[in-house]
Design an enzyme around this catalytic site. Structure first.
Site, mmCIF file in Angstrom:
data_model
loop_
_atom_site.group_PDB
_atom_site.id
_atom_site.type_symbol
_atom_site.label_atom_id
_atom_site.label_comp_id
_atom_site.label_asym_id
_atom_site.label_seq_id
_atom_site.Cartn_x
_atom_site.Cartn_y
_atom_site.Cartn_z
ATOM 1 N N HIS A 8 0.760 -1.108 -0.042
ATOM 2 C CA HIS A 8 0.154 -0.027 0.084
ATOM 3 C C HIS A 8 1.011 1.353 -0.071
ATOM 4 O O HIS A 8 2.137 1.162 0.468
ATOM 5 C CB HIS A 8 -0.975 0.001 1.287
ATOM 6 C CG HIS A 8 -0.054 0.226 2.564
ATOM 7 N ND1 HIS A 8 0.174 1.382 2.834
ATOM 8 C CD2 HIS A 8 0.198 -0.810 3.307
ATOM 9 C CE1 HIS A 8 0.706 1.110 4.179
ATOM 10 N NE2 HIS A 8 0.743 -0.377 4.404
ATOM 11 N N GLU A 78 -1.850 -6.638 8.402
ATOM 12 C CA GLU A 78 -0.483 -6.604 8.955
ATOM 13 C C GLU A 78 -0.328 -7.384 10.064
ATOM 14 O O GLU A 78 -1.027 -7.702 10.909
ATOM 15 C CB GLU A 78 -0.065 -5.204 8.942
ATOM 16 C CG GLU A 78 1.476 -4.945 9.325
ATOM 17 C CD GLU A 78 2.498 -5.372 8.300
ATOM 18 O OE1 GLU A 78 2.526 -6.761 8.231
ATOM 19 O OE2 GLU A 78 3.403 -4.689 7.776
#
Length: 193
Positions: A8, A78
């Site tokens: 990202h 994550e």
């Protein structure tokens, strides 16, 4: 089959070097630019499977890159940094000199951030890889630095903590593939758009 990995774009915390696991931050303006730049990698390509982390920073990156319809996979969150969520490595090292997440792990946090080991991240990565390997064609994955580093290590049949050797910057892409049709390899890593 090729697997394209997109990290990202930049967030306020990634720019400041703060560990961002489960805190759901938006992209910073520069991160949106990075995400748009990734569109050249996915434009006019069809993917058998597109998997995206539930975090808004990953979903927004996928959208700005033009990833089209995608599936949110909770295994792409994550690493849960526990009590180190939102804290930089430099700040952690003030109380734990020489600390390194890949070797030393995290401390438990609050209910929303209990923390996890690198082995647990590896187990999640293995679940994602099972989905990838069952796809009939190229795959696109949009997620975060540490989970993608672990995913790549596991792609290569290495232990999860070997992801420590694979630095990954915001707004970059990597490609996993095969040599001789059956040997998993890294075809490209941490490449700018």
């Amino acid at each position: 089959m090729n697997v394209i990995l997109l990290r990202h774009g930049e967030t306020e915390w990634s720019r400041a070097g703060r560990h961002t696991g489960r805190t759901d931050l938006p992209l910073a303006p520069h991160g949106e630019e990075e995400a748009r730049a990734l569109s050249r990698l996915v434009a006019d390509r069809s993917f058998a499977l597109v998997l995206v982390s539930p975090a808004q920073r990953a979903r927004r990156t996928a959208e700005l890159a033009g990833a089209g319809p995608y599936e949110v996979d909770p295994n792409l969150w994550e690493w849960d940094y526990g009590g180190y969520e939102g804290i930089s490595t430099a700040d952690i090292r003030e109380s734990r000199p020489g600390w390194y997440v890949w070797r030393d792990g995290v401390v438990p946090g609050d209910e929303a951030h209990p923390g996890e080991t690198v082995e647990h991240v590896g187990e999640r990565a293995d679940k994602v890889l099972a989905r990838i390997r069952s796809a009939d064609g190229d795959v696109l994955v949009v997620a975060h630095a540490h989970i993608l580093r672990v995913l790549a290590a596991r792609w290569l049949s290495l232990p999860a903590d070997h992801g420590r050797h694979l630095r990954l910057d915001t707004g970059t892409y990597s490609v996993l593939g095969y040599e001789h049709d059956d040997e998993p390899v890294l075809l490209r890593w941490n490449a700018p758009a």
